[in-house]
Design a protein around this motif. Sequence first.
Motif, PDB file in Angstrom:
ATOM      1  N   ALA A 488     -11.752 -18.597  -7.339  1.00  0.00           N
ATOM      2  CA  ALA A 488     -11.489 -17.591  -6.556  1.00  0.00           C
ATOM      3  C   ALA A 488     -10.919 -16.353  -7.358  1.00  0.00           C
ATOM      4  CB  ALA A 488     -10.156 -17.985  -5.783  1.00  0.00           C
ATOM      5  N   VAL A 489     -11.528 -15.182  -6.971  1.00  0.00           N
ATOM      6  CA  VAL A 489     -11.100 -13.912  -7.402  1.00  0.00           C
ATOM      7  C   VAL A 489      -9.999 -13.021  -6.555  1.00  0.00           C
ATOM      8  CG1 VAL A 489     -11.952 -11.599  -8.208  1.00  0.00           C
ATOM      9  CG2 VAL A 489     -13.002 -13.823  -8.881  1.00  0.00           C
ATOM     10  N   LEU A 490      -9.078 -12.908  -6.831  1.00  0.00           N
ATOM     11  CA  LEU A 490      -7.914 -11.813  -5.859  1.00  0.00           C
ATOM     12  C   LEU A 490      -8.037 -10.464  -6.386  1.00  0.00           C
ATOM     13  CD1 LEU A 490      -6.886 -14.841  -5.548  1.00  0.00           C
ATOM     14  CD2 LEU A 490      -4.581 -13.941  -5.546  1.00  0.00           C
ATOM     15  N   SER A 491      -8.466  -9.641  -5.601  1.00  0.00           N
ATOM     16  CA  SER A 491      -8.323  -7.962  -5.947  1.00  0.00           C
ATOM     17  C   SER A 491      -7.158  -7.434  -5.261  1.00  0.00           C
ATOM     18  CB  SER A 491      -9.772  -7.537  -5.550  1.00  0.00           C
ATOM     19  OG  SER A 491      -9.892  -6.251  -5.800  1.00  0.00           O
ATOM     20  N   LEU A 492      -6.397  -6.998  -6.230  1.00  0.00           N
ATOM     21  CA  LEU A 492      -4.903  -6.208  -5.612  1.00  0.00           C
ATOM     22  C   LEU A 492      -5.190  -4.797  -5.966  1.00  0.00           C
ATOM     23  CD1 LEU A 492      -4.370  -9.182  -7.161  1.00  0.00           C
ATOM     24  CD2 LEU A 492      -2.122  -8.668  -6.100  1.00  0.00           C
ATOM     25  N   ASP A 493      -4.638  -4.031  -4.833  1.00  0.00           N
ATOM     26  CA  ASP A 493      -4.549  -2.553  -5.050  1.00  0.00           C
ATOM     27  C   ASP A 493      -3.229  -2.141  -4.457  1.00  0.00           C
ATOM     28  OD1 ASP A 493      -6.238   0.183  -5.679  1.00  0.00           O
ATOM     29  OD2 ASP A 493      -5.084   0.289  -3.622  1.00  0.00           O
ATOM     30  N   LEU A 494      -2.348  -1.375  -5.289  1.00  0.00           N
ATOM     31  CA  LEU A 494      -1.010  -1.051  -4.820  1.00  0.00           C
ATOM     32  C   LEU A 494      -0.895  -0.065  -3.723  1.00  0.00           C
ATOM     33  CD1 LEU A 494       0.839  -0.694  -8.556  1.00  0.00           C
ATOM     34  CD2 LEU A 494       0.570  -2.754  -6.767  1.00  0.00           C
ATOM     35  N   ASP A 495      -0.025  -0.179  -2.853  1.00  0.00           N
ATOM     36  CA  ASP A 495      -0.096   0.743  -1.666  1.00  0.00           C
ATOM     37  C   ASP A 495       0.895   1.775  -2.212  1.00  0.00           C
ATOM     38  OD1 ASP A 495      -1.899  -0.814  -0.313  1.00  0.00           O
ATOM     39  OD2 ASP A 495      -0.440  -1.992   0.574  1.00  0.00           O
ATOM     40  N   GLY A 496       0.530   3.081  -1.976  1.00  0.00           N
ATOM     41  CA  GLY A 496       1.619   4.226  -2.325  1.00  0.00           C
ATOM     42  C   GLY A 496       1.833   4.384  -3.823  1.00  0.00           C
ATOM     43  N   PHE A 497       0.826   4.020  -4.735  1.00  0.00           N
ATOM     44  CA  PHE A 497       1.077   4.321  -6.069  1.00  0.00           C
ATOM     45  C   PHE A 497       0.847   5.822  -6.423  1.00  0.00           C
ATOM     46  CE2 PHE A 497      -1.037   4.913 -10.423  1.00  0.00           C
ATOM     47  CZ  PHE A 497      -0.045   4.632 -11.108  1.00  0.00           C
ATOM     48  N   VAL A 574      11.838   2.025  -6.707  1.00  0.00           N
ATOM     49  CA  VAL A 574      10.706   2.320  -5.774  1.00  0.00           C
ATOM     50  C   VAL A 574      10.383   0.948  -5.460  1.00  0.00           C
ATOM     51  CG1 VAL A 574      10.211   4.302  -6.371  1.00  0.00           C
ATOM     52  CG2 VAL A 574       9.056   2.311  -7.346  1.00  0.00           C
ATOM     53  N   THR A 575       9.663   0.871  -4.028  1.00  0.00           N
ATOM     54  CA  THR A 575       9.293  -0.668  -3.601  1.00  0.00           C
ATOM     55  C   THR A 575       7.686  -0.224  -3.359  1.00  0.00           C
ATOM     56  OG1 THR A 575      11.483  -1.302  -2.547  1.00  0.00           O
ATOM     57  CG2 THR A 575       9.479  -2.273  -1.607  1.00  0.00           C
ATOM     58  N   VAL A 576       6.979  -0.961  -3.847  1.00  0.00           N
ATOM     59  CA  VAL A 576       5.465  -1.175  -3.579  1.00  0.00           C
ATOM     60  C   VAL A 576       4.752  -2.180  -2.919  1.00  0.00           C
ATOM     61  CG1 VAL A 576       5.000   0.498  -5.587  1.00  0.00           C
ATOM     62  CG2 VAL A 576       4.830  -1.811  -6.098  1.00  0.00           C
ATOM     63  N   SER A 577       3.864  -2.072  -2.190  1.00  0.00           N
ATOM     64  CA  SER A 577       3.345  -3.283  -1.585  1.00  0.00           C
ATOM     65  C   SER A 577       1.826  -3.408  -2.104  1.00  0.00           C
ATOM     66  CB  SER A 577       3.292  -3.194  -0.063  1.00  0.00           C
ATOM     67  OG  SER A 577       2.306  -1.849   0.342  1.00  0.00           O
ATOM     68  N   ALA A 578       1.090  -4.192  -1.640  1.00  0.00           N
ATOM     69  CA  ALA A 578      -0.167  -4.287  -2.253  1.00  0.00           C
ATOM     70  C   ALA A 578      -1.056  -4.979  -1.144  1.00  0.00           C
ATOM     71  CB  ALA A 578      -0.087  -5.209  -3.403  1.00  0.00           C
ATOM     72  N   SER A 579      -2.468  -4.311  -1.157  1.00  0.00           N
ATOM     73  CA  SER A 579      -3.551  -5.114  -0.412  1.00  0.00           C
ATOM     74  C   SER A 579      -4.184  -5.897  -1.251  1.00  0.00           C
ATOM     75  CB  SER A 579      -4.384  -4.023   0.275  1.00  0.00           C
ATOM     76  OG  SER A 579      -3.705  -3.085   1.053  1.00  0.00           O
ATOM     77  N   VAL A 580      -4.483  -7.245  -0.663  1.00  0.00           N
ATOM     78  CA  VAL A 580      -5.098  -8.159  -1.368  1.00  0.00           C
ATOM     79  C   VAL A 580      -6.499  -8.726  -0.740  1.00  0.00           C
ATOM     80  CG1 VAL A 580      -4.927 -10.393  -2.577  1.00  0.00           C
ATOM     81  CG2 VAL A 580      -2.751  -8.802  -2.278  1.00  0.00           C
ATOM     82  N   GLY A 581      -7.418  -8.770  -1.739  1.00  0.00           N
ATOM     83  CA  GLY A 581      -8.642  -9.400  -1.210  1.00  0.00           C
ATOM     84  C   GLY A 581      -9.032 -10.384  -1.830  1.00  0.00           C
ATOM     85  N   ASP A 608      -7.312  -2.373   7.454  1.00  0.00           N
ATOM     86  CA  ASP A 608      -6.357  -3.022   8.648  1.00  0.00           C
ATOM     87  C   ASP A 608      -4.895  -2.690   8.446  1.00  0.00           C
ATOM     88  OD1 ASP A 608      -8.585  -4.280   9.433  1.00  0.00           O
ATOM     89  OD2 ASP A 608      -8.473  -6.079   8.580  1.00  0.00           O
ATOM     90  N   GLY A 609      -4.650  -1.952   7.659  1.00  0.00           N
ATOM     91  CA  GLY A 609      -3.081  -1.455   7.546  1.00  0.00           C
ATOM     92  C   GLY A 609      -2.626  -1.607   6.183  1.00  0.00           C
ATOM     93  N   ARG A 610      -3.090  -2.167   5.392  1.00  0.00           N
ATOM     94  CA  ARG A 610      -2.438  -2.278   3.888  1.00  0.00           C
ATOM     95  C   ARG A 610      -1.309  -3.495   3.887  1.00  0.00           C
ATOM     96  NH1 ARG A 610      -2.483   3.240   0.775  1.00  0.00           N
ATOM     97  NH2 ARG A 610      -4.378   3.871   1.499  1.00  0.00           N
ATOM     98  N   ASN A 611      -0.934  -3.746   2.944  1.00  0.00           N
ATOM     99  CA  ASN A 611       0.099  -4.928   2.695  1.00  0.00           C
ATOM    100  C   ASN A 611      -0.447  -6.164   3.458  1.00  0.00           C
ATOM    101  OD1 ASN A 611       2.681  -5.703   1.720  1.00  0.00           O
ATOM    102  ND2 ASN A 611       3.784  -5.269   3.747  1.00  0.00           N
TER     103      ASN A 611
END
Length: 906
Positions: A488-497, A574-581, A608-611
Motif C-alpha cells: 500500500a502506498v499512502l500519498s499525503l499532502d498538507l492542507d494550508g501549508f 499552527v494546526t495542519v491537516s492532510a489529505s491522504v490517498g 472532496d474537501g480535504r482533511n
Amino acid sequence: MDGPSWTAARSRPAQRRAPALVVALVVVLLAAEGAAYGTATGTALYFTVLGLAVVAAWAGVSRGGRQLPAVLVALGVTLTGAGDVVWQVQTSLTGSGADLGVADVLYLGSYVALGAALALMARTCHADRDQQVSGWIDALVVFVAALLVVWELSIATTVQDPTLGGLDRVVLSLYPALDAALIGLVVRLLATRRHGERASLAVAVACACWLFSDVVYLLDVDADDLGSLLDAGWLLGSVLLAVAAWPAASRPAAGDDAGHAVSGLARLAVCLGALLVPPTTELVIDWTGGEDAAGAVFTAMVTLTVLVFVRAALLVRGEAAARALVRSRERFAAKLTAHSSDAVLVLSRDGRLLSDPTPLATLLGATPSGLSTTADALRLAGVDTDLADALFARAVAARGRVVDAELPTRHRGEDRWVGVRLVDLSRDPDVGGVVVHVTDVTGRRRAEEALAHSVLHDGLTGLANRALFTDRVGQALRRTVRGGGSVAVLSLDLDGFKAVNDSLGHAAGDALLREVATRLRAAVRADDTVARLGGDEFAVLVEQTGEGDDEALLAAARALEVLARPVPLPGGPVTVSASVGVAVGRGGVAGESLIGDADLALYAAKLDGRNRVQRFEPGMRAAALAARELEQELRGAVDRGEFRLAYQPVIGLADRRVTGFEALLRWDNPRLGPVTPDRFVPVAEAAGLMDEIGAWVLREACTTAAVWRHRHPGAGPFTMAVNVSATQLTSPDLVGSIAHALAESGLPAGALVLEVTETALVGDPGRAAACLSALRALGVRLALDDFGTGYSSLAHLRQFTVDVLKIDRSFVSSMAEGEPLPAIVRGTIDLGRTLGLEVLAEGVEHEHQARLLAEGRCDTAQGYLFARPLEACDAEALLLEEAAARAGVPAIVPLRSAPRALTRPA
C-alpha cells in the motif's frame, strides 16, 4: 606517409651510408697508393685520397647544420691537406722537404683546429663543474704520460740534435707534443662518450694514426721502407677526421644507452695506470742502455702524482657529496613518510615485515612495538585476516602486476576503511619483497556514503526522496510475488501549508515540514518507509500481510491523528491537516504506477474537501483527467475575461423588498462551454488558484454594488454577499485583498457580507477565528452559510462571531404545505434572534415556505420563488423597480430576462 617524413626516412640511411662508402673507397685507394709508393701514380693516389677526405669533411659539415666542432674538424683536415700540397710543391722545387716552411705552419694549424674541436666536443657533454675539472685532469694525466714517452722516443733527440737550428728544434718537437696533447683531449672526450657515438672513436683513432706517423717520421725520416706506412697513417687519420665531421657519426645509434660509456672506475684506472709510465720508462732506458733521463722521469712522476692526487681528492669530494645527497634524500623521504597519510611496507613472501613498521603504526595512531609479522600488522589494523590473506595471495600470484583493494577495518571501536595496493617485487634486487601501499580512505568512503545518502534522501527532513521511495516500492512489489501479501502506498499532502509559508516565512515552513516528518515516522511501523516527494507532499510505504487495505487505512488514520495536534512554531502554534490517498497493489504492478494511483486518490480527497482519506478507485483516472483538463483551462481564465457574476436577490420577508444580492460566480469557457461552480471551484481550490479568482470576485462585486448604490439611491441601502472558500480563509492575503477592493470601489464596509461555511472553519479553527476577527475589524459583515449541516454548530457560534445565520436549503425544502414550521427551523430562527443575528433562509421556492418563515419571524430569504440568479443588467433593473415602488411611481423597466415578479404582501 606524407612527403617530409618520407624524405627524412630516406635521408637518414643516406647519411649513414655516405661515410661508409667514403671509407671503403679510401681503403681501396690506400692499398693502391701503398703498392705504387714512390711513383707518380702513388703521389696522385695520395692526393686523391686526401682530397676526398677534405670534400667528405665539408660535406659532413653541410649536412650537420654547420656545427662549430665539425667545422673545426673539417678545417683541420683541410689544413693538413693544404700542408701536404705545399710540402709536395716545396719538395718538387727544392728537391727536399726537410726545411721548415709554410707547410709546417699549415700542419701545426691543423693540430690547433683539431684540439679546439676536441675541447668543444667534450665540453658539450659535461654539465657539472667538478666533472669538467675531472675531465681536464684526465686529459693532463694522459698528456703528461704520453709526453714523457714521446720525449724519450723523439723529442729529446730532436732537442739535442746540434745540426738543427733552434726554430727547427721547436717546430719538430711540437709535432709529437701536439700529438700527445690530442691524445689527452681524446681521452677526455672518450670519458664522456655516449654509446653508439662514432665521432669520438673516429677522432681517437685518427689522432693515434697521426701520432704514429709523426713519431716514426721523427725517429727515421729517411726510412724508405716505412714511407708508405707513414703516408697511410697520415691519410687514414685525415679520412677518419672527415668521418667524424658527419652528423651520423656524432649521433648515438638507435636503442643504445644514452649514458656515459666510461665509468668512474675506468677513468680512475687510466689515471693510476699513467703513474706506471715514468717507472716503466726508466726501466726501459736502463734495459736498453739509453741515456739517463732521471730529470724528465722525476718531473713527469711528480706532475702525475699531483694530478692523480687532485683527481682522487675530487673523487672523494664527489663521493662525500653523493653520500650527503643520499642522506638528505633519506631524511626527506623519512619526513614525508612521517607526515604522510599513507604507509608503505615491504613484506617477504612468507609474511615477514622487511621494512620499518612505523609508517603503518603512525597511520593507525598506534605504537610500532611488537610488529614483526603480517599477523601483527593485521591485528593492529583490525583487518579481517581471511580477506588480507586472499589479497596477499592474489598479489603474489600476479607476478609483478599491481593488485588494488579496499578493506574494512575496526580500530579502537571505530569502523574505518583502508585502501591497499600490492605489487610483488621480490625479484627486484633493490626491493626484494612484496610492496604494500596502505592509505586511509575512511574520509573518502564516508563522503561517498554521505553523497549516496544525499542523492537518495531529502536534505531537509532526512526522509527517503522520490527515487529511493520508488525503488523500495518496486522491491516490495517483487517480494509479494514470492511471499504473498500486498503493498500500500499512502500519498499525503498538507492542507494550508502555503498559508503557513506565506504568513510565517519559509523558516517556519521548513520547521513545520521537519516536525511533520518526525510525526509521520512515529506514526508508522519501523519497517514502513516514509518519504518526502517534494514540497509539502509526503508518502508512506506499507507492506501488508493481506490483500485488503485495512493496515493502510489504519496507518492513514494514525497519520491524520498525529498531524491534528498543534505544531509550535516561532510565529505561534499552527494546526495542519492532510489529505491522504491510498492505493494497494501486488505482483506485477509497477512501482511508478502504484504511486500514481495514490496521487490520484489524493487528488480526489482534496477535491472532496480535504482533511480526509480517499482510497483509489479505477474511475478516478477519468475524473483526474477531467479535473486536470479543468485546471489547465482555469489557469489564465481571469486574465482572459472568462468569468462573470450573477446576482441573486435577498428579499425581506416582512415587506418583500430587496435588501441585498448574493454574487454567484459563473464560468463560460470557449472550449468547454458553461462550467458550474460545483465542478470548477474544488479544482481551483486544489490547484491553489482560488486566491486569484476570489480576489477578482471581490473586486467585481464591490465595484458593481458601489455603482448601483450610486445610481439608484432610492432603492435604499442594500448589501452585496460574496462567498469565501476554505483556502481563502487560510490565505494571509485575504484581509488585504478585501481592504483593497473596498477602497478601490468606494463601497462601505458594512455593505459587504462575506459568507463562510462551517466546513471552512473547522479545518484550522484557531486561524479561522483570527481571520474572522481581522475581517470584522474592517467593518464587513459575516454570514455563516449552511448552518446546521455541520458538526457542533452551536460551538462554532460561540467560537466564531458572525452577523447572519443562513438556514440551509435542505431544511427549507422539508417544509410541507399545511404543516407547521419544522422545529429545527424554528429553533434556528429563535437562536439567531436571541443572539441578535439576522436569519436568512436559502432555497425558498414555494409561497407556503415563505409564509411559514415570515410567521416564524425569519428576516430574509432567497430562492426561485423570488428570482433566479440575474445578470447584472437585470439585477440593476430590479433595483430601479424597487426605487420606483418606494417612491410610489409605477416603473416600466424592460428586462432582458424577466425575473419572477416579487410578491408583495396584501
